[in-house]
Design a protein around this motif. Structure first.
Motif, PDB file in Angstrom:
ATOM      1  N   LEU A  24       0.825  -1.211   0.000  1.00 58.08           N
ATOM      2  CA  LEU A  24       0.000   0.000   0.000  1.00 58.08           C
ATOM      3  C   LEU A  24       0.859   1.260   0.000  1.00 58.08           C
ATOM      4  N   LEU A  25       1.940   1.239   0.767  1.00 58.45           N
ATOM      5  CA  LEU A  25       2.843   2.388   0.785  1.00 58.45           C
ATOM      6  C   LEU A  25       3.466   2.608  -0.583  1.00 58.45           C
ATOM      7  N   GLY A  26       3.860   1.502  -1.241  1.00 54.53           N
ATOM      8  CA  GLY A  26       4.426   1.622  -2.578  1.00 54.53           C
ATOM      9  C   GLY A  26       3.441   2.193  -3.581  1.00 54.53           C
ATOM     10  N   LEU A  27       2.179   1.748  -3.486  1.00 53.41           N
ATOM     11  CA  LEU A  27       1.150   2.283  -4.385  1.00 53.41           C
ATOM     12  C   LEU A  27       0.920   3.773  -4.145  1.00 53.41           C
ATOM     13  N   ALA A  28       0.886   4.162  -2.877  1.00 53.44           N
ATOM     14  CA  ALA A  28       0.652   5.565  -2.553  1.00 53.44           C
ATOM     15  C   ALA A  28       1.790   6.448  -3.035  1.00 53.44           C
ATOM     16  N   VAL A  29       3.020   6.045  -2.717  1.00 48.24           N
ATOM     17  CA  VAL A  29       4.178   6.841  -3.121  1.00 48.24           C
ATOM     18  C   VAL A  29       4.337   6.844  -4.638  1.00 48.24           C
ATOM     19  N   GLY A  30       4.127   5.680  -5.259  1.00 51.68           N
ATOM     20  CA  GLY A  30       4.250   5.607  -6.707  1.00 51.68           C
ATOM     21  C   GLY A  30       3.233   6.464  -7.433  1.00 51.68           C
ATOM     22  N   SER A  31       1.992   6.460  -6.952  1.00 51.91           N
ATOM     23  CA  SER A  31       0.954   7.269  -7.596  1.00 51.91           C
ATOM     24  C   SER A  31       1.228   8.752  -7.416  1.00 51.91           C
ATOM     25  N   LEU A  32       1.711   9.146  -6.239  1.00 52.20           N
ATOM     26  CA  LEU A  32       2.047  10.546  -6.016  1.00 52.20           C
ATOM     27  C   LEU A  32       3.213  10.980  -6.891  1.00 52.20           C
ATOM     28  N   ALA A  33       4.191  10.097  -7.054  1.00 53.03           N
ATOM     29  CA  ALA A  33       5.351  10.435  -7.874  1.00 53.03           C
ATOM     30  C   ALA A  33       4.979  10.534  -9.346  1.00 53.03           C
ATOM     31  N   TRP A  34       3.982   9.746  -9.776  1.00 54.56           N
ATOM     32  CA  TRP A  34       3.589   9.756 -11.185  1.00 54.56           C
ATOM     33  C   TRP A  34       2.685  10.947 -11.486  1.00 54.56           C
TER      34      TRP A  34
END
Length: 253
Positions: free
Chosen positions: A31-41
């Motif tokens: 979940l943390l990876g999805l959150a950070v990845g979506s914010l970075a994209w």
């Protein structure tokens, strides 16, 4: 996750970390990876992730309410959730309030048209609560994303939640001896609360200083405030679960 990963007093006869710790770590990391990845994209992608989380939460809450014979009008609630989040992101706080009021009114009318009587009134009241509890509060996350530094605001918001859970879980498992609210949530401890506050204050201090060039003291206070809201939210959910006679609110995660 916040409820289960919070300040914990483990039973002496069980492994202190719990048998499902690897699953918790794996789900939390994903979940943390999805959150950070979506914010970075793109921050709009993060908003989509928030909408999906709200939808899943409403679905689980509707199933939990069925234990008490309460039926939530899920379809208009899901449509309203998207409207609330998009309105808040595109038009600000006033639009968030208007979208919430329209959604609450819509679910009440939907349920009344489906049948009248005491059951309809009870279901409509529960649906209004659910809309306020999940998508309306999530709308403030959408408001965080509006400014030019919204990506950093959203990222710090996520990291503070993670820090509160992680610090509370670690300190609670290792040091937890004194229950925080034994009649509401006996597994939460004062030691765990202190662990949450220390780690969240550290993350908040570093985050505000590094991302916003602000005072570390302001960031530390922000971290403590995040822990206060997380803990109050956990205790409120514990009261709700007790009333519904549930051990866990849902099974998706």
């Amino acid at each position: 996750m916040a409820e289960n990963a919070g300040t914990t007093v483990a039973a002496p006869s069980a492994p202190r970390a719990g048998r499902d710790l690897p699953i918790r770590v794996g789900v939390g990391t994903l979940l943390l990876g999805l959150a950070v990845g979506s914010l970075a994209w793109r921050k709009e992608l993060f908003l989509v992730l928030v909408a999906l989380a709200c939808g899943a939460s409403l679905w689980e809450l509707s199933h939990a309410f069925r234990r008490r014979g309460i039926t939530l009008p899920l379809l208009p609630m899901l449509v309203g959730t998207v409207g609330i989040l998009v309105s808040a992101y595109l038009a600000g706080a006033e639009a968030l309030l208007v979208a919430f009021m329209l959604t609450a009114g819509g679910v009440v009318i939907w349920r009344v048209l489906d049948g009248s009587g005491p059951a309809a009134l009870r279901d409509a009241a529960a649906a209004t609560f659910a809309v306020a509890y999940i998508p309306f509060l999530a709308g403030f996350v959408a408001l965080m994303l509006i400014p030019s530094d919204g990506v950093w605001r959203g990222g710090l918001f996520v990291l503070l939640a993670v820090a509160s859970d992680t610090g509370g879980y670690a300190a609670g498992v290792l040091l937890g001896r004194h229950p925080l609210a034994p009649t509401v949530s006996p597994r939460k401890s004062w030691e765990g609360l202190a662990g949450s506050a220390v780690l969240a204050a550290a993350v908040g201090g570093v985050g505000v200083w590094w991302a916003f060039d602000g005072s570390w003291l302001t960031g530390a206070l922000l971290g403590v405030a995040a822990v206060a809201t997380c803990t109050l939210g956990d205790l409120a959910e514990s009261l709700l679960k007790r009333d519904l006679e549930l051990k866990d609110m849902g099974r998706l995660l």
